[in-house]
Design an enzyme around this catalytic site. Structure first.
Site, mmCIF file in Angstrom:
data_model
loop_
_atom_site.group_PDB
_atom_site.id
_atom_site.type_symbol
_atom_site.label_atom_id
_atom_site.label_comp_id
_atom_site.label_asym_id
_atom_site.label_seq_id
_atom_site.Cartn_x
_atom_site.Cartn_y
_atom_site.Cartn_z
ATOM 1 N NE ARG A 103 -8.145 -2.163 5.920
ATOM 2 C CZ ARG A 103 -8.235 -3.175 6.783
ATOM 3 N NH1 ARG A 103 -9.096 -3.101 7.773
ATOM 4 N NH2 ARG A 103 -7.479 -4.250 6.662
ATOM 5 C CB THR A 104 -9.139 -2.521 -1.204
ATOM 6 O OG1 THR A 104 -8.056 -1.850 -0.557
ATOM 7 C CG2 THR A 104 -9.170 -2.110 -2.661
ATOM 8 C CE LYS A 131 -12.743 -25.657 -12.974
ATOM 9 N NZ LYS A 131 -14.014 -25.532 -13.749
ATOM 10 N NE ARG A 152 -5.322 -5.662 -3.190
ATOM 11 C CZ ARG A 152 -5.642 -5.434 -1.910
ATOM 12 N NH1 ARG A 152 -5.547 -6.409 -1.018
ATOM 13 N NH2 ARG A 152 -6.049 -4.238 -1.526
ATOM 14 C CG HIS A 180 -3.614 0.037 -3.299
ATOM 15 N ND1 HIS A 180 -4.816 0.270 -3.929
ATOM 16 C CD2 HIS A 180 -3.909 -0.641 -2.149
ATOM 17 C CE1 HIS A 180 -5.788 -0.244 -3.201
ATOM 18 N NE2 HIS A 180 -5.262 -0.808 -2.122
#
Length: 367
Positions: A103-104, A131, A152, A180
């Site tokens: 969703r986000t 890496k 995120r 959030h």
């Protein structure tokens, strides 16, 4: 780009109106498009957001919160009438997700595309993190290619670290068990839109009217309050209004003390380990969260608490007709799908609102 935007916008337009709104039809039916993009009001709150990062919900003033909600209402009307505009044409959003997201991630990308912008995407497997590159180096490189970055990350505090390394705005799309903020804003928009007699945009005409709409409302948060970053940000935001917060969870998943301390000093809240009939009967918003398996080191502990609270039609039968059930999703059994057709089930409307709020954030920050 116009063809891409048209392709992305069409399914939601059909879902809203069941008919495709073509340019010819808009003209024939009297839609007036005087500008290539919807104009925003020139306010102090709007001006203060230009070029700013959004890492934590507390960094927004209530004037800015109201401005975001008003603008989200405009974005809702824009999508309904024409699918989007070209206000962010030439702008690029970097979507950087080191944890799974449906969703986000999709709503931020859809928001940018609907406003005429473009998106580049990076995840953990496709970035040089594999890496050994540091997060700070990654975002400093990515800002060379974009105008705004959405992050995120599984580590609490990662968004602040990344924003400190950048000169361009960063939007925190969730940092571990931390915050959030865009979810808290879309949750507030949904709460006001569902409970108000008018639209969320009208209710947020000023801080005074927004405060009045929320006055005395009882919001009950249920589930994993320890690990749920959505409830952490939402509690901090709602505590700035005259609401009552009920925290309902197993003892091991209670709202963290540091979150409670970060809420406004005058906040009214109580803590419970059972979702009683009395609580259900007084609740205006029942905000349900899943128990987050990925945050548990011990699987036995997860299995012990994962089904602590299950919302069923019987649960809804004990609530007011005007009450609403919300959930940030995904759900994993804590809300019975038999509840979905009850008009009080607002969680899918909540998801749709997420795109409008994120459109508003992008317009305000990048315009």
């Amino acid at each position: 780009m116009a063809d891409m935007l048209k392709t992305v916008a069409t399914p939601l337009r059909r879902r809203e109106s069941n008919t495709e709104v073509t340019p010819a039809k808009r003209t024939a039916e009297g839609y007036a498009i005087a500008e290539p993009y919807a104009k925003l009001a020139k306010t102090g709150a709007a001006s203060s957001m230009r070029g700013r990062s959004l890492v934590a919900i507390a960094r927004l003033s209530l004037d800015e919160v109201a401005e975001i909600l008003r603008t989200a209402g405009q974005m809702h009307e824009l999508v309904k009438s024409s699918g989007g505009d070209d206000s962010l044409k030439g702008k690029v959003l970097a979507s950087v997700f080191y944890e799974p997201s449906t969703r986000t991630n999709c709503s931020f990308q859809a928001a940018m595309l609907r406003l005429g912008g473009q998106v580049i995407s990076v995840n953990e497997s496709s970035s040089s993190v594999a890496k050994g590159e540091t997060l700070s180096d990654t975002v400093r490189c990515l800002e060379c290619y974009c105008d705004v970055l959405v992050l995120r990350h599984p580590k609490a505090g990662a968004a602040s670290e990344a924003a400190a390394a950048m000169s361009k705005p960063l939007l925190n799309a969730g940092d571990g068990v931390g915050e959030h903020p865009s979810q808290a804003l879309l949750d507030l928009y949904t709460i006001v839109d569902e409970l108000s007699a008018s639209s969320a945009a009208s209710a947020a005409a000023s801080v005074r009217t927004l405060t009045s709409e929320l006055n005395g409302k009882v919001i009950t948060m249920v589930g994993d309050l320890k690990n749920g970053r959505t409830v952490h940000s939402l509690a901090k935001l709602l505590s700035r209004f005259d609401v009552v917060l009920r925290y309902v969870s197993p003892e091991s998943l209670r709202m963290p003390e540091e979150v409670i301390q970060q809420c406004s000093a005058g906040a009214h809240w109580t803590q419970h380990d059972r979702l009683t009939d009395d609580i259900l009967q007084e609740t205006d918003i029942l905000y349900v969260t899943r128990v987050q398996k990925e945050r548990f080191a011990n699987l036995d502990e997860y299995n012990r608490v994962k089904d602590s609270f299950i919302i069923s039609p019987t649960t809804l039968g004990k609530m007011k007709a005007s009450a609403r059930v919300m959930h940030p999703l995904p759900r994993v059994g804590e809300i019975d799908p038999c509840c979905d057709n009850d008009p009080r089930a607002a969680y899918f409307r909540q998801m749709r609102n997420g795109m409008y709020v994120r459109m508003a954030l992008l317009r305000l920050i990048l315009s």
